[in-house]
Design a protein around this motif. Structure first.
Motif, mmCIF file in Angstrom:
data_model
loop_
_atom_site.group_PDB
_atom_site.id
_atom_site.type_symbol
_atom_site.label_atom_id
_atom_site.label_comp_id
_atom_site.label_asym_id
_atom_site.label_seq_id
_atom_site.Cartn_x
_atom_site.Cartn_y
_atom_site.Cartn_z
ATOM 1 N N PRO A 242 11.525 31.861 24.990
ATOM 2 C CA PRO A 242 12.844 32.617 25.005
ATOM 3 C C PRO A 242 13.327 32.988 23.523
ATOM 4 N N ASN A 243 13.838 34.164 23.486
ATOM 5 C CA ASN A 243 14.301 34.709 22.193
ATOM 6 C C ASN A 243 15.273 33.871 21.335
ATOM 7 N N ASN A 244 16.344 33.353 22.311
ATOM 8 C CA ASN A 244 17.437 32.412 21.769
ATOM 9 C C ASN A 244 16.687 31.108 21.226
ATOM 10 N N ALA A 245 15.614 30.489 22.047
ATOM 11 C CA ALA A 245 15.055 29.257 21.436
ATOM 12 C C ALA A 245 14.255 29.390 20.311
ATOM 13 N N LEU A 246 13.512 30.698 20.087
ATOM 14 C CA LEU A 246 12.863 31.137 18.841
ATOM 15 C C LEU A 246 13.888 31.185 17.949
ATOM 16 N N ALA A 247 15.100 31.968 17.910
ATOM 17 C CA ALA A 247 16.199 32.129 16.944
ATOM 18 C C ALA A 247 16.430 30.717 16.675
ATOM 19 N N ALA A 248 16.921 29.827 17.293
ATOM 20 C CA ALA A 248 17.216 28.609 16.948
ATOM 21 C C ALA A 248 16.270 27.863 16.099
ATOM 22 N N ALA A 249 15.027 27.800 16.622
ATOM 23 C CA ALA A 249 13.787 27.101 15.853
ATOM 24 C C ALA A 249 13.573 27.620 14.247
ATOM 25 N N ALA A 250 14.109 28.876 14.123
ATOM 26 C CA ALA A 250 14.038 29.551 12.770
ATOM 27 C C ALA A 250 15.169 29.562 11.889
ATOM 28 N N GLY A 251 16.459 29.149 12.995
ATOM 29 C CA GLY A 251 17.729 29.083 12.134
ATOM 30 C C GLY A 251 18.320 30.494 12.042
ATOM 31 N N ILE A 252 18.150 31.439 12.808
ATOM 32 C CA ILE A 252 18.588 32.643 12.575
ATOM 33 C C ILE A 252 19.274 33.240 13.836
ATOM 34 N N ALA A 253 20.152 34.182 13.940
ATOM 35 C CA ALA A 253 20.767 34.759 15.176
ATOM 36 C C ALA A 253 19.818 35.337 16.000
ATOM 37 N N PRO A 254 19.715 35.558 17.368
ATOM 38 C CA PRO A 254 18.799 35.836 18.400
ATOM 39 C C PRO A 254 18.461 37.285 17.864
ATOM 40 N N SER A 255 19.609 38.343 17.459
ATOM 41 C CA SER A 255 19.319 39.506 17.399
ATOM 42 C C SER A 255 18.495 39.649 16.071
ATOM 43 N N THR A 256 18.415 38.830 15.013
ATOM 44 C CA THR A 256 17.820 38.784 13.840
ATOM 45 C C THR A 256 16.367 38.554 14.390
ATOM 46 N N ALA A 257 16.100 37.422 15.191
ATOM 47 C CA ALA A 257 14.782 37.101 15.713
ATOM 48 C C ALA A 257 14.176 38.101 16.360
ATOM 49 N N LEU A 258 14.847 38.804 17.179
ATOM 50 C CA LEU A 258 14.378 39.849 18.020
ATOM 51 C C LEU A 258 13.764 41.045 17.194
ATOM 52 N N GLY A 259 14.589 41.498 16.182
ATOM 53 C CA GLY A 259 14.284 42.233 14.965
ATOM 54 C C GLY A 259 13.131 42.072 14.386
ATOM 55 N N ILE B 117 7.800 30.775 10.308
ATOM 56 C CA ILE B 117 8.314 29.929 11.448
ATOM 57 C C ILE B 117 8.229 30.841 12.694
ATOM 58 N N LEU B 118 8.470 31.930 12.758
ATOM 59 C CA LEU B 118 8.412 32.860 14.099
ATOM 60 C C LEU B 118 7.132 32.844 14.650
ATOM 61 N N ILE B 119 6.190 33.065 13.735
ATOM 62 C CA ILE B 119 4.754 33.197 14.026
ATOM 63 C C ILE B 119 4.332 31.856 14.505
ATOM 64 N N ASP B 120 4.647 30.868 13.981
ATOM 65 C CA ASP B 120 3.972 29.276 14.394
ATOM 66 C C ASP B 120 4.557 28.938 15.590
ATOM 67 N N GLU B 121 5.803 29.336 16.050
ATOM 68 C CA GLU B 121 6.540 29.181 17.325
ATOM 69 C C GLU B 121 5.836 29.946 18.446
ATOM 70 N N LEU B 122 5.627 31.354 17.945
ATOM 71 C CA LEU B 122 5.085 31.978 18.902
ATOM 72 C C LEU B 122 3.447 31.721 19.285
ATOM 73 N N ARG B 123 2.909 31.198 18.281
ATOM 74 C CA ARG B 123 1.571 30.863 18.429
ATOM 75 C C ARG B 123 1.426 29.601 19.590
ATOM 76 N N ARG B 124 2.429 28.735 19.227
ATOM 77 C CA ARG B 124 2.360 27.628 20.259
ATOM 78 C C ARG B 124 3.016 28.171 21.676
ATOM 79 N N ASP B 125 3.764 29.056 21.779
ATOM 80 C CA ASP B 125 4.292 29.466 22.972
ATOM 81 C C ASP B 125 4.803 31.005 22.934
ATOM 82 N N ALA B 126 3.858 31.645 23.200
ATOM 83 C CA ALA B 126 4.283 33.124 23.095
ATOM 84 C C ALA B 126 5.269 33.542 24.373
#
Length: 176
Positions: free
Chosen positions: A42-59, A30-39
């Motif tokens: 923002p981390n909080n939007a990326l985390a929301a798309a993956a259904g995880i906490a922002p700190s988890t997405a960043l890690g 999910i993270l890769i697909d989202e970043l492929r569409r829009d690198a």
């Protein structure tokens, strides 16, 4: 979220390119697909798309970069905006005796300002070179001066690019 992997290169730590040892789970995909569409997502939007906490997405993204799954983040620049309205893909076949210097040749061509991308390929040709130039005269000079005149080159074939059609229906016109 925009970053690049030059920081790890400067610090001396090696980034692994062996992605076979990097098992990916559903969240990673999910993270890769989202970043492929829009690198730049923002981390909080990326985390929301993956259904995880922002700190988890960043890690997770940092781990994907460190493992070599994500090789970098970049801006895609419209060559026409830079006055380079002609783009082409040029296939290059090296002389049989020059094949031992394939890496050297690739590095030389990659260093030229007209070169956007260079691919070492399988098949009858050795390289596929994506170039952008001001006009067809500059393209001709690039081919003649840098490729045809190169002692390692046996043959070239130039293919003009009319339009770049992006995946998922996004279009980037090359020229008007």
């Amino acid at each position: 979220m925009a970053a690049n992997n030059s920081r790890s290169a400067r610090s001396g730590s090696a980034v692994s390119n062996d992605v076979r040892r990097a098992p990916l789970d559903a969240i990673d995909h999910i993270l890769i697909d989202e970043l492929r569409r829009d690198a730049r997502m923002p981390n909080n939007a990326l985390a929301a798309a993956a259904g995880i906490a922002p700190s988890t997405a960043l890690g997770r993204v940092r781990s994907l970069v460190e493992r070599g799954v994500i090789r970098g983040f970049h801006a895609e620049i419209d060559p026409d905006a830079l006055g380079q309205g002609i783009q082409a893909m040029i296939s290059v076949r090296l002389q049989a005796d020059a094949r031992r210097r394939i890496s050297e040749f690739g590095e030389q061509i990659a260093a030229l300002p007209e070169t956007s991308n260079i691919y070492f390929i399988a098949g009858a040709d050795d390289f596929l070179v994506h170039v952008a130039t001001v006009d067809t005269v500059a393209l001709r000079h690039f081919v003649v001066d840098n490729l045809s005149a190169h002692p390692a080159v046996a043959a070239t074939e130039t293919i003009l690019i009319f339009e770049h059609i992006r995946p998922r229906g996004q279009r980037t016109p090359v020229t008007d």
